[in-house]
Design a protein around this motif. Structure first.
Motif, mmCIF file in Angstrom:
data_model
loop_
_atom_site.group_PDB
_atom_site.id
_atom_site.type_symbol
_atom_site.label_atom_id
_atom_site.label_comp_id
_atom_site.label_asym_id
_atom_site.label_seq_id
_atom_site.Cartn_x
_atom_site.Cartn_y
_atom_site.Cartn_z
ATOM 1 N N ALA A 76 0.827 -1.204 0.000
ATOM 2 C CA ALA A 76 0.000 0.000 0.000
ATOM 3 C C ALA A 76 0.863 1.257 0.000
ATOM 4 N N ALA A 77 1.988 1.238 0.718
ATOM 5 C CA ALA A 77 2.877 2.399 0.750
ATOM 6 C C ALA A 77 3.555 2.609 -0.601
ATOM 7 N N VAL A 78 3.977 1.526 -1.244
ATOM 8 C CA VAL A 78 4.620 1.635 -2.558
ATOM 9 C C VAL A 78 3.651 2.209 -3.579
ATOM 10 N N THR A 137 7.028 8.808 4.333
ATOM 11 C CA THR A 137 5.940 9.729 4.010
ATOM 12 C C THR A 137 4.681 8.974 3.602
ATOM 13 N N ALA A 138 4.856 7.900 2.828
ATOM 14 C CA ALA A 138 3.704 7.104 2.398
ATOM 15 C C ALA A 138 3.040 6.417 3.591
ATOM 16 N N ILE A 139 3.836 5.925 4.543
ATOM 17 C CA ILE A 139 3.271 5.264 5.732
ATOM 18 C C ILE A 139 2.475 6.270 6.565
ATOM 19 N N LEU A 140 2.986 7.484 6.701
ATOM 20 C CA LEU A 140 2.234 8.513 7.419
ATOM 21 C C LEU A 140 0.912 8.816 6.725
ATOM 22 N N ASN A 146 -5.065 8.589 6.523
ATOM 23 C CA ASN A 146 -6.322 8.338 5.800
ATOM 24 C C ASN A 146 -7.055 7.086 6.285
ATOM 25 N N GLY A 147 -6.512 6.408 7.311
ATOM 26 C CA GLY A 147 -7.194 5.262 7.898
ATOM 27 C C GLY A 147 -6.916 3.935 7.239
ATOM 28 N N ASP A 148 -6.149 3.909 6.151
ATOM 29 C CA ASP A 148 -5.868 2.642 5.476
ATOM 30 C C ASP A 148 -5.037 1.713 6.347
ATOM 31 N N LEU A 149 -4.147 2.277 7.147
ATOM 32 C CA LEU A 149 -3.307 1.443 8.005
ATOM 33 C C LEU A 149 -4.148 0.674 9.017
ATOM 34 N N ASP A 151 -7.195 -4.333 10.760
ATOM 35 C CA ASP A 151 -8.449 -5.020 11.058
ATOM 36 C C ASP A 151 -8.672 -6.214 10.126
ATOM 37 N N LYS A 152 -8.110 -6.136 8.925
ATOM 38 C CA LYS A 152 -8.256 -7.245 7.981
ATOM 39 C C LYS A 152 -7.566 -8.499 8.494
#
Length: 918
Positions: free
Chosen positions: A501-503, A789-792, A797-800, A805-806
């Motif tokens: 997701a970060a990439v 920066t991508a992880i932040l 945005n709540g994706d992390l 939860d998945k």
């Protein structure tokens, strides 16, 4: 008289002889050599400037005073061999100094000749920093060293927050030593040269093309070109042809480009097109009247030399000042009585054979003194102040920062070793206090390649089809985090989803290939995995890798994407409630003190209310029952007796407040006991675990092992490696007595997953380390910054959280409490309330006693009949009995008795008088 005239004559003769001897010490002509390349950008300007300086010196009567300076110029064509031969020829003609050489390569060669024959070399263009070495004492650089030019470039790189550059240079002494200085200056600012691209001194356009193709395949997009006017334009032309002058690239050149633009501009439009957006440096020269006058003369000087449309550059200015520096040094030499004399070099006479005639070269006897005078120069020339520091460099080095745009260029700022980057000319800043505050260094906006004003990133992922080799731990337990599919061999898990997701958020493509690391039978060593990233075996490491100190020393980690410190897992016992559970909220001491205070308060209120309140009167048995009933009924605020005295009400209010606190605390504690399952463990935290001598479990491959040994000083013999959740549960159930462990130390993320299916165990104590998981990259990798920066962004945005939860579900039996053992309510928690209540009772009774004694003293004395009835009782006893009777009697009874006594007293007195009268 005759004797005096003779003495005067001899004095005049001797003075005239001395004057003629001093005049004879100044020769009619002083020979000076000049070595440079005539057909070059610098050489053409230098030739005109040196001729002009020679004429100006010889026409100025204040310099040399009768001695004519004769400068003989020779063309070296930038050849080391020709330069050496030209220098040797100068040595045969009694040359006192040499202006030049122009090229660094020649300077290294002929400096040895100068050292041998004591002939100073004054170079206006050899900028190699290594020429300042003690190996070349007779080399004097009369221009700025590349050391300062590279410091300016390093500060520009740091200002725009780039951390890697590619250096392209001609592979000669000038190029190699200049780039070495650039590497040192970048290292001071925690930057580096990621790749050094050498251009052969005999390279063709095809060779340069092959070299730039390699550069285009690399990740850095900040390119520094340290070349000369011969290869520099070719490099930029090839870069333009390869579309490397487009958006995203940064091109910085040393001052060869500014010299070219200043001398030959405006260049052809096709040539200018190849260098749009390039940053270059120019040696800064102070603005002065001398400089403006010389520039105004320049067109006439070039016309005199039959050079059409060739403008002045900074090297021409320094060449002009170099001649004046030498002339002033010679003048100072002559003033000190120095002579122009030469002597044979005996070492050259020992060289026999051949036809070189080395014996014709002589040592300049005045060389050391002339060198000293040159190094002590201190005057203002057309370039500014000319003075040397202790290292042999000109003071106040400064550069103009030029942005090539359109058909010309514009100045976007300045650099000096005094003030760093600035928008103000260094000449202005020298007269002001140094400003070193953050943000004081700044530049005007730059138009970068691609005609954009947006600062380039400075690097991109190399577009050469090469995939990143990503090392991924091949776990055999807790596969929810990362695991390899046994059928397809693909890697999946929570960590992999976060990385992917970060990439996907990066603004460029990043091809990669996941390579499992481990034998598939046990969890791999994560320290070994990070070492393989540091050694280049892997380009990155992705997985549940904890960010710890030892690993951060060899690789760069991204922003943590999950928090996971070390915690302790231990077996727990469950406390079940019983028939006597209602007694558990209070300790025995608490129960006893509470009951005692019920009685004390009841007795105190009875004492305060007994004389005035009918509800606290009656037979002794009834009064005792009243005391007990009143005191214990206040527990439920159900007392039916009313208090009427002020002191009684004060005591009761305070007591009711204490009862309220006790009742609320009891209710809360009892509710917890009856509704919440209570747990207990002999291990209370890390301190009790260290103090014990029982076995401790840890996960294979985790950093917990080394942490406990190195940081907590736990013997390695107490540690037991466990590889799966099943082994966790089995070891904890067996306990240390049966070959198991007393507790397990592991990261919270693993522990929470373990406890979601094992409710017989719980976390004890608090988390005693704070760390997180991140992705590892090689040191100074720009990809680590972009991935952070991508992880932040994923976190914001709540994706992390959605990825978390998945893969994981929150279990109900996970205990988040730091202390499992239930705490009963102790007396220490309430002693303050009891102290307040006890003091109020004591003070109320004391005040009541004082009032009663005061009223008792005011009573009338007893009558004779009463006195005769108590003749057998001692006086003190009678007083105490009467006081107790007074306190026990109701107030109305005491008042009625007192009134009745007052009325009977006059009657008795009248009867006594009658009897006496009779």
């Amino acid at each position: 008289m005759m004797l005096a005239l003779l003495l005067l004559f001899f004095c005049l003769v001797s003075s005239t002889s001395g004057a003629s001897q001093n005049a004879s010490s100044r020769p009619a002509v002083v020979h000076v050599g000049a070595i440079f390349t005539f057909d070059s950008t610098i050489g053409r300007v230098a030739k005109v400037a040196i001729d002009a300086a020679e004429d100006d010196v010889n026409s100025d009567p204040s310099v040399l005073r009768g001695t004519r300076l004769e400068i003989i110029m020779r063309d070296t064509n930038c050849s080391g061999f020709l330069g050496m031969m030209e220098a040797l020829q100068f040595m045969e003609t009694d040359t006192v100094a040499i202006v030049g050489p122009q090229c660094t390569t020649i300077a290294h060669v002929i400096s040895h000749v100068a050292n041998e024959l004591h002939v100073p070399l004054l170079s206006f263009s050899a900028t190699d920093p290594t020429l300042n070495a003690l190996e070349y004492p007779y080399f004097v650089r009369t221009t700025q060293s590349d050391l300062f030019q590279m410091a300016a470039i390093a500060e520009i790189v740091d200002y725009y927050q780039w951390n890697q550059v590619i250096a392209i240079y001609v592979d000669d002494d000038h190029g190699r030593n200049g780039v070495a200085a650039l590497g040192d200056k970048l290292a001071e600012r925690r930057c580096k040269i990621s790749y050094k691209a050498q251009v052969s001194p005999e390279a063709t356009r095809s060779d340069v093309t092959d070299l730039l193709v390699k550069v285009a395949l690399m990740e850095s997009r900040v390119i520094v070109v340290h070349s000369n006017q011969e290869y520099g334009p070719m490099i930029l032309s090839v870069a333009h042809y390869l579309e490397m002058m487009t958006n995203g690239y940064v091109w910085i050149t040393t001052d060869w480009l500014s010299s070219l633009l200043d001398s030959r501009g405006p260049l052809a439009s096709s040539t200018m097109e190849t260098m749009q957006g390039v940053l270059t440096l120019r040696q800064h020269t102070a603005d002065s009247k001398k400089k403006r006058d010389f520039i105004s003369r320049w067109s006439n000087l070039t016309r005199k030399e039959n050079i059409a449309d060739f403008r002045l550059n900074s090297y021409g200015l320094y060449a002009y000042d170099t001649v004046w520096m030498l002339a002033k040094a010679l003048d100072a030499l002559f003033d000190d009585g120095g002579l122009i004399s030469f002597s044979d070099d005996k070492s050259l006479h020992d060289v026999r054979g051949g036809t070189l005639h080395l014996e014709a070269m002589n040592i300049f006897d005045g060389g050391p003194l002339l060198l000293d005078k040159v190094r002590k120069s201190n005057f203002s020339g057309i370039t500014g102040l000319l003075r040397f520091d202790a290292d042999g460099n000109l003071v106040r080095p400064a550069f103009d920062i030029i942005n090539v745009i359109g058909t010309g260029s514009r100045t976007v700022g300045f650099w000096s070793n005094y003030s760093g980057l600035s928008l103000v000319s260094p000449d202005t800043l020298y007269s002001k206090p140094l400003n070193v505050s953050p943000g004081s260094d700044r530049l005007y906006s730059v138009i970068w390649p691609g005609e954009t004003t947006t600062k380039p990133r400075g690097w991109v992922f190399p577009n050469n089809g090469k995939e990143l080799k990503i090392g991924v731990p091949d776990r055999v337990s807790y596969k929810e985090f990362v695991s390899k599919s046994p059928t397809t061999g693909t890697v999946k898990g929570y960590c992999i989803d976060v990385f992917t997701a970060a990439v996907n958020l990066l603004p460029y493509a990043v091809p990669f290939k996941m390579i499992p690391f481990g034998n598939g039978h046990a969890n791999p060593s994560y320290t070994e995995l990070t070492n393989m990233v540091a050694t280049g075996t892997f380009d990155a490491a992705v997985g549940d890798i904890a960010i710890v100190t030892n690993r951060t020393k060899i690789v760069d980690f991204t922003q943590p994407y999950i928090e996971s410190g070390l915690v302790i897992v231990a077996p727990i016992r469950k406390h079940k409630s019983n028939a006597w559970a209602f007694l558990q909220p209070f300790t025995v001491e608490m129960w006893c003190v509470t009951g005692l205070f019920f009685l004390v308060v009841g007795a105190a209120v009875w004492v305060l209310e007994h004389r005035i309140n009918d509800e606290f009167r009656g037979p002794p048995r009834q009064q005792i029952v009243t005391i007990f009933w009143f005191s214990f009924s206040t527990l439920f605020f159900a007392h039916r007796e009313n208090t009427v005295s002020t002191l009684g009400r004060a005591v009761l209010i305070i007591w009711l407040f204490v009862v309220l606190i006790i009742q609320s605390s009891y209710t809360a504690s009892l509710t917890s006991i009856l509704t919440v399952q209570q747990l207990s463990s002999p291990i209370k935290g890390i301190d009790s675990l260290i103090a014990s001598d029982e076995l401790i479990g840890f996960q294979v491959g985790s950093f917990a092992e080394n942490y406990m040994v190195e940081e907590l000083s736990i013997p390695r013999s107490r540690l037991k490696a466990l590889g799966s959740p099943e082994e966790y549960a089995e070891a904890l159930e067996l306990g240390p007595e049966n070959g198991g462990v007393a507790a397990i130390v592991d990261e919270r993320a693993y522990v929470e997953l373990f406890l979601s299916t094992n409710c017989k165990f719980a976390i004890v104590g608090s988390e005693f380390t704070k760390s997180g998981w991140g992705f590892g990259f090689p040191r100074d990798s720009p990809l680590a910054v972009d991935m952070s920066t991508a992880i932040l962004t994923l976190s914001e945005n709540g994706d992390l959280q959605r990825i978390h939860d998945k893969w994981f579900t929150r279990a109900a039996c996970i205990s988040e409490t730091d202390e499992i053992d239930s705490e009963r309510l102790h007396l220490s928690s309430f002693w303050g309330l009891f102290l307040i209540c006890g003091m109020s009772c004591f003070l109320a009774l004391l005040i009541y006693l004082i009032i009663m004694i005061r009223k008792f003293v005011q009573l009338p004395p007893p009558d004779d009949q009463d006195a005769s009835s108590h003749q057998q009782t001692p006086r003190s006893g009678r007083r105490l009995q009467k006081f107790l009777s007074f306190v026990d009697d109701k107030v109305e009874d005491v008042k009625n008795r007192s009134k009745r006594g007052q009325m009977e007293k006059p009657t008795n007195n009248v009867n006594a008088d009658i009897e006496s009268y009779d």
